[in-house]
Scaffold this motif. Structure first.
Motif, mmCIF file in Angstrom:
data_model
loop_
_atom_site.group_PDB
_atom_site.id
_atom_site.type_symbol
_atom_site.label_atom_id
_atom_site.label_comp_id
_atom_site.label_asym_id
_atom_site.label_seq_id
_atom_site.Cartn_x
_atom_site.Cartn_y
_atom_site.Cartn_z
ATOM 1 N N UNK A 1 5.126 11.517 -9.138
ATOM 2 C CA UNK A 1 5.169 12.590 -10.277
ATOM 3 C C UNK A 1 5.262 13.519 -9.694
ATOM 4 N N UNK A 2 4.943 13.739 -7.896
ATOM 5 C CA UNK A 2 5.441 15.388 -7.922
ATOM 6 C C UNK A 2 6.555 15.459 -6.972
ATOM 7 N N UNK A 3 7.490 14.716 -7.574
ATOM 8 C CA UNK A 3 8.910 14.719 -7.499
ATOM 9 C C UNK A 3 9.435 14.738 -8.516
ATOM 10 N N UNK A 4 8.892 14.208 -9.584
ATOM 11 C CA UNK A 4 9.409 14.852 -11.272
ATOM 12 C C UNK A 4 9.002 16.467 -11.199
ATOM 13 N N UNK A 5 7.612 16.453 -11.322
ATOM 14 C CA UNK A 5 7.404 18.105 -11.466
ATOM 15 C C UNK A 5 7.989 19.102 -10.583
ATOM 16 N N UNK A 6 8.296 18.530 -9.303
ATOM 17 C CA UNK A 6 9.422 19.388 -8.899
ATOM 18 C C UNK A 6 10.437 19.637 -8.902
ATOM 19 N N UNK B 1 2.268 18.538 -16.832
ATOM 20 C CA UNK B 1 2.057 18.059 -15.798
ATOM 21 C C UNK B 1 2.418 17.062 -15.944
ATOM 22 N N UNK B 2 3.267 16.166 -15.292
ATOM 23 C CA UNK B 2 3.297 14.951 -15.294
ATOM 24 C C UNK B 2 2.428 14.388 -14.314
ATOM 25 N N UNK B 3 1.347 12.981 -14.427
ATOM 26 C CA UNK B 3 0.751 12.423 -13.991
ATOM 27 C C UNK B 3 0.770 11.028 -14.314
ATOM 28 N N UNK C 1 1.923 6.724 -7.073
ATOM 29 C CA UNK C 1 0.791 7.247 -7.839
ATOM 30 C C UNK C 1 0.686 8.154 -8.225
ATOM 31 N N UNK C 2 1.220 8.703 -6.049
ATOM 32 C CA UNK C 2 1.141 10.497 -5.331
ATOM 33 C C UNK C 2 2.709 10.675 -5.434
ATOM 34 N N UNK D 1 0.890 -1.213 -0.309
ATOM 35 C CA UNK D 1 0.134 -0.277 0.072
ATOM 36 C C UNK D 1 0.802 0.824 0.186
ATOM 37 N N UNK D 2 2.320 1.665 0.868
ATOM 38 C CA UNK D 2 3.356 1.825 1.076
ATOM 39 C C UNK D 2 3.426 2.724 -0.275
ATOM 40 N N UNK D 3 3.770 1.453 -1.213
ATOM 41 C CA UNK D 3 4.446 1.535 -3.264
ATOM 42 C C UNK D 3 3.622 2.364 -4.008
ATOM 43 N N UNK D 4 2.268 1.835 -3.634
ATOM 44 C CA UNK D 4 1.175 2.335 -3.811
ATOM 45 C C UNK D 4 1.020 3.317 -4.265
ATOM 46 N N UNK D 5 0.981 4.297 -2.692
ATOM 47 C CA UNK D 5 1.141 5.288 -2.755
ATOM 48 C C UNK D 5 1.916 6.287 -3.371
ATOM 49 N N UNK D 6 3.478 5.610 -3.116
ATOM 50 C CA UNK D 6 4.635 6.482 -3.743
ATOM 51 C C UNK D 6 4.459 6.769 -5.133
#
Length: 231
Positions: free
Chosen positions: A76-81, A94-96, A72-73, A65-70
């Motif tokens: 992409x946030x890291x790449x966009x930042x 934006x990368x999604x 999915x959320x 579940x942690x891997x799934x959140x990592x």
């Protein structure tokens, strides 16, 4: 229960199809990852061995579940930042990741770590004399691995691979947390509409039971045939 099947049976069957699709996609890429990492773990190269060990330990040590959140959320946030990432890659916007893409990546990584161990164990189960004999005939290492060792190792690995597919199929239920329309996520929506939790989850349990029982029987049949071939 009959009314729920009449009204939502098609929806639940479609969700089971999505579940199988996700499991198959995840297993396909997991086999590729597992083969690469498994081979890295058996070659006589310390750097490759260390990389393979780190990958397997990290992925198996992180809850699904942690891997799934990592994936999915967080990814992409890291790449966009990252500064100017979109400009450097020539990507606009934006990368999604879609739920299917993130789910496939998550399952491929998680299942790939276990597949790597299955492949490593399968290769190591082949007598070392097979590789030595192939090398003595002038075959390069990788050709000897592909032509001599792996075909023998696959016979040992197939039952474990089918069992891993069963585990991966059940793990898809965890991906309901990122909104993928698999069976559990769809069942939640049906329960919310009908307020019939017992009936809906009983139907879902039976659907999983039927599919997994069929796969388990397939695994046992394959294993029996392979054992007969060895005898």
């Amino acid at each position: 229960m009959a009314k729920i099947l009449a009204n939502y049976g098609g929806l639940l069957m479609a969700a089971m199809g999505q579940t199988l699709l996700l499991a198959l996609c995840g297993l396909f890429f997991a086999c590729i990852i597992g083969l690469v990492v498994g081979l890295m773990s058996v070659v006589k190269n310390r750097a490759c061995n260390i990389i393979a060990t780190i990958f397997v330990d990290v992925i198996r040590g992180v809850p699904m579940i942690v891997l799934a959140f990592y994936v999915f959320f967080a990814v992409p946030m890291l790449l966009n930042n990252i500064m100017h990432l979109n400009t450097m890659l020539g990507i606009s916007g934006q990368i999604t990741l879609s739920a299917l893409q993130a789910g496939t990546i998550c399952l491929a990584l998680n299942c790939g770590a276990y597949m790597a161990e299955i492949i490593r164990a399968g290769i190591e189960s082949v007598d070392k004399g097979q590789m030595e004999a192939a090398r003595s005939l002038g075959l390069p290492y990788w050709k000897a691995m592909a032509k001599v060792v792996l075909p023998q190792a696959i016979r040992t690995m197939i039952p474990s691979i089918i069992n891993q597919f069963i585990i991966t199929l059940k793990d898809t239920s965890i991906l309901s947390v990122i909104g993928f329309p698999e069976l559990v996520n769809t069942a939640k929506n049906v329960v919310a509409n009908t307020m019939s939790a017992f009936q809906v989850w009983s139907i879902v349990a039976v659907m999983y039971l039927i599919v997994i029982t069929l796969l388990s029987r397939l695994a046992k049949r394959v294993e029996r045939r392979l054992n007969r071939g060895r005898q």
